[in-house]
Design an enzyme around this catalytic site. Structure first.
Site, PDB file in Angstrom:
ATOM      1  N   ASN A   1       0.853  -1.186   0.000  1.00 62.12           N
ATOM      2  CA  ASN A   1       0.000   0.000   0.000  1.00 62.12           C
ATOM      3  C   ASN A   1       0.893   1.241   0.000  1.00 62.12           C
ATOM      4  O   ASN A   1       1.447   1.613   1.035  1.00 62.12           O
ATOM      5  CB  ASN A   1      -0.904  -0.013   1.246  1.00 62.12           C
ATOM      6  CG  ASN A   1      -1.749   1.249   1.354  1.00 62.12           C
ATOM      7  OD1 ASN A   1      -1.816   2.047   0.409  1.00 62.12           O
ATOM      8  ND2 ASN A   1      -2.377   1.444   2.501  1.00 62.12           N
TER       9      ASN A   1
ATOM     10  N   LYS B   1       0.011   4.207  -0.300  1.00 59.21           N
ATOM     11  CA  LYS B   1      -0.700   5.399   0.199  1.00 59.21           C
ATOM     12  C   LYS B   1      -0.488   6.533  -0.818  1.00 59.21           C
ATOM     13  O   LYS B   1      -0.419   6.256  -2.004  1.00 59.21           O
ATOM     14  CB  LYS B   1      -0.239   5.749   1.610  1.00 59.21           C
ATOM     15  CG  LYS B   1      -0.292   4.506   2.521  1.00 59.21           C
ATOM     16  CD  LYS B   1      -0.117   4.776   3.962  1.00 59.21           C
ATOM     17  CE  LYS B   1      -0.230   3.450   4.739  1.00 59.21           C
ATOM     18  NZ  LYS B   1      -0.180   3.609   6.167  1.00 59.21           N
TER      19      LYS B   1
ATOM     20  N   HIS C   1      -9.569   1.377   4.991  1.00 63.51           N
ATOM     21  CA  HIS C   1      -8.291   1.589   5.667  1.00 63.51           C
ATOM     22  C   HIS C   1      -8.488   2.633   6.767  1.00 63.51           C
ATOM     23  O   HIS C   1      -9.284   3.564   6.615  1.00 63.51           O
ATOM     24  CB  HIS C   1      -7.247   2.060   4.648  1.00 63.51           C
ATOM     25  CG  HIS C   1      -5.867   2.063   5.207  1.00 63.51           C
ATOM     26  ND1 HIS C   1      -5.420   3.071   6.029  1.00 63.51           N
ATOM     27  CD2 HIS C   1      -4.857   1.179   5.094  1.00 63.51           C
ATOM     28  CE1 HIS C   1      -4.175   2.795   6.394  1.00 63.51           C
ATOM     29  NE2 HIS C   1      -3.801   1.655   5.841  1.00 63.51           N
TER      30      HIS C   1
ATOM     31  N   GLU D   1      -6.879   5.097   7.592  1.00 61.57           N
ATOM     32  CA  GLU D   1      -6.693   6.498   7.163  1.00 61.57           C
ATOM     33  C   GLU D   1      -7.936   7.015   6.438  1.00 61.57           C
ATOM     34  O   GLU D   1      -8.276   8.197   6.531  1.00 61.57           O
ATOM     35  CB  GLU D   1      -5.429   6.602   6.288  1.00 61.57           C
ATOM     36  CG  GLU D   1      -4.180   6.437   7.139  1.00 61.57           C
ATOM     37  CD  GLU D   1      -3.015   5.763   6.446  1.00 61.57           C
ATOM     38  OE1 GLU D   1      -3.001   5.695   5.202  1.00 61.57           O
ATOM     39  OE2 GLU D   1      -2.110   5.282   7.162  1.00 61.57           O
TER      40      GLU D   1
ATOM     41  N   GLU E   1      -5.335  -4.492  10.854  1.00 58.26           N
ATOM     42  CA  GLU E   1      -4.328  -3.437  11.001  1.00 58.26           C
ATOM     43  C   GLU E   1      -4.622  -2.630  12.261  1.00 58.26           C
ATOM     44  O   GLU E   1      -5.470  -1.722  12.238  1.00 58.26           O
ATOM     45  CB  GLU E   1      -4.371  -2.484   9.797  1.00 58.26           C
ATOM     46  CG  GLU E   1      -3.923  -3.102   8.501  1.00 58.26           C
ATOM     47  CD  GLU E   1      -3.329  -2.046   7.562  1.00 58.26           C
ATOM     48  OE1 GLU E   1      -2.202  -2.230   7.132  1.00 58.26           O
ATOM     49  OE2 GLU E   1      -3.991  -1.042   7.286  1.00 58.26           O
TER      50      GLU E   1
ATOM     51  N   GLY F   1       2.580   2.754  10.785  1.00 57.46           N
ATOM     52  CA  GLY F   1       3.578   3.814  10.629  1.00 57.46           C
ATOM     53  C   GLY F   1       4.294   4.189  11.912  1.00 57.46           C
ATOM     54  O   GLY F   1       4.945   5.230  11.980  1.00 57.46           O
TER      55      GLY F   1
ATOM     56  N   SER G   1       3.426  -1.697  10.454  1.00 57.19           N
ATOM     57  CA  SER G   1       4.866  -1.717  10.718  1.00 57.19           C
ATOM     58  C   SER G   1       5.539  -3.041  10.348  1.00 57.19           C
ATOM     59  O   SER G   1       6.464  -3.481  11.034  1.00 57.19           O
ATOM     60  CB  SER G   1       5.143  -1.351  12.183  1.00 57.19           C
ATOM     61  OG  SER G   1       4.779  -0.002  12.406  1.00 57.19           O
TER      62      SER G   1
ATOM     63  N   GLY H   1       2.876  -0.835   4.391  1.00 61.20           N
ATOM     64  CA  GLY H   1       2.805   0.575   4.030  1.00 61.20           C
ATOM     65  C   GLY H   1       4.189   1.148   3.763  1.00 61.20           C
ATOM     66  O   GLY H   1       4.743   1.003   2.678  1.00 61.20           O
ATOM     67  N   GLY H   2       4.781   1.768   4.781  1.00 57.89           N
ATOM     68  CA  GLY H   2       6.044   2.483   4.628  1.00 57.89           C
ATOM     69  C   GLY H   2       7.129   1.691   3.901  1.00 57.89           C
ATOM     70  O   GLY H   2       7.792   2.212   2.981  1.00 57.89           O
TER      71      GLY H   2
HETATM   72  P1  13P Z   1       2.988   0.791   7.749  1.00 59.54           P
HETATM   73  O1  13P Z   1       3.549  -0.495   7.148  1.00 59.54           O
HETATM   74  O2  13P Z   1       3.709   2.022   7.284  1.00 59.54           O
HETATM   75  O3  13P Z   1       2.860   0.685   9.221  1.00 59.54           O
HETATM   76  O4  13P Z   1       1.517   0.952   7.176  1.00 59.54           O
HETATM   77  C1  13P Z   1       0.646  -0.111   7.273  1.00 59.54           C
HETATM   78  C2  13P Z   1      -0.547   0.195   6.463  1.00 59.54           C
HETATM   79  O5  13P Z   1      -1.299   1.109   6.769  1.00 59.54           O
HETATM   80  C3  13P Z   1      -0.777  -0.604   5.263  1.00 59.54           C
HETATM   81  O6  13P Z   1      -2.053  -0.419   4.774  1.00 59.54           O
END
Ligand code: 13P
Length: 225
Positions: free
Chosen positions: A8, A10, A82, A84, A149, A155, A186, A207-208
């Site tokens: 992802n 983002k 998600h 967010e 999640e 993050g 994470s 994510g990151g």
């Molecule tokens: P991180 O891997 O940056 O923690 O993000 C997870 C995420 O929100 C994936 O959708």
């Protein structure tokens, strides 16, 4: 057994990053990339997921993208709900469910995200929160995936313990025997092996770390058990 890696991005990434992914992975791999909408039209040679969708089939919804449009671009997956989206765009459980149903009608697999906040985690409400989200977000029938999640793990560099992830995924598996279950929050090259080894974790939502193809390769190498 090959577990899934769902990247992802983002609101990050670039054509360059897309090219790096193309060079590193084949469409046959168990890797799904979810870049921003604008990159979904590029011929990627990779499994494609969107990060969002609008629940109406078409019409005067300026700025939104429909399931049919995504399906036309060979998008086969879509993140739904998600945290967010829930936090910044006020997507409540009923909207999450409507979006998931819209995906299913277009033969797009919704990856429905659930998770507790830090406050809820600290108050030991995780199971209760997740059960309510499942009850209110899941469409009837099958065909969807679920991603656990924890909001506080996204993050932050913090993850639940292996025992905590194990317990949540066991609860999910008991309710959803044949659903693909992802863990997200994470995940990186260093903790991926331990997370993939957990019973009932069918893959990771990243994510990151997904913005660094070397890190994704490292995670992917651990996804084959
Ligand atoms: P991180 O891997 O940056 O923690 O993000 C997870 C995420 O929100 C994936 O959708």
């Amino acid at each position: 057994m090959q577990k899934w890696v769902v990247a992802n991005w983002k609101m990050n990434g670039s054509k360059n990053l897309l090219n790096e992914y193309k060079n590193a992975f084949a469409e046959s791999s168990n890797l799904i990339i979810c870049p921003p909408f604008v990159y979904l039209g590029e011929p990627a040679g990779l499994k494609l997921g969107a990060q969002n969708i609008y629940q109406q089939p078409k019409g005067a919804y300026t700025g939104e993208v429909s399931a049919q449009m995504l399906a036309e671009l060979s998008v086969k997956y879509c993140l739904i709900g998600h945290s967010e989206r829930r936090q910044y765009f006020h997507e409540a459980n009923d909207i999450v469910r409507a979006k998931a149903e819209t995906c299913l009608r277009a033969a797009i697999t919704p990856i429905i995200c659930i998770g507790e906040t830090l406050e809820q985690y600290e108050a030991h409400q995780t199971t209760h929160v997740l059960e309510k989200q499942l009850a209110e977000c899941l469409p009837n029938g099958t065909g969807f995936w679920v991603a656990y999640e924890p909001v506080w793990a996204i993050g932050t560099g913090h993850t639940p313990t292996i025992d905590e992830i194990t317990a949540v995924h066991l609860m999910l598996r008991e309710k959803l025997p044949s659903t693909t279950l992802l863990y997200g929050g994470s995940v990186n090259g260093d903790n991926a092996a331990a997370i993939f080894a957990i019973n009932n974790v069918d893959g990771a939502l990243v994510g990151g770390a997904s913005l660094d193809v070397k890190a994704v390769e490292k995670i992917y190498n651990h996804a084959s058990l």
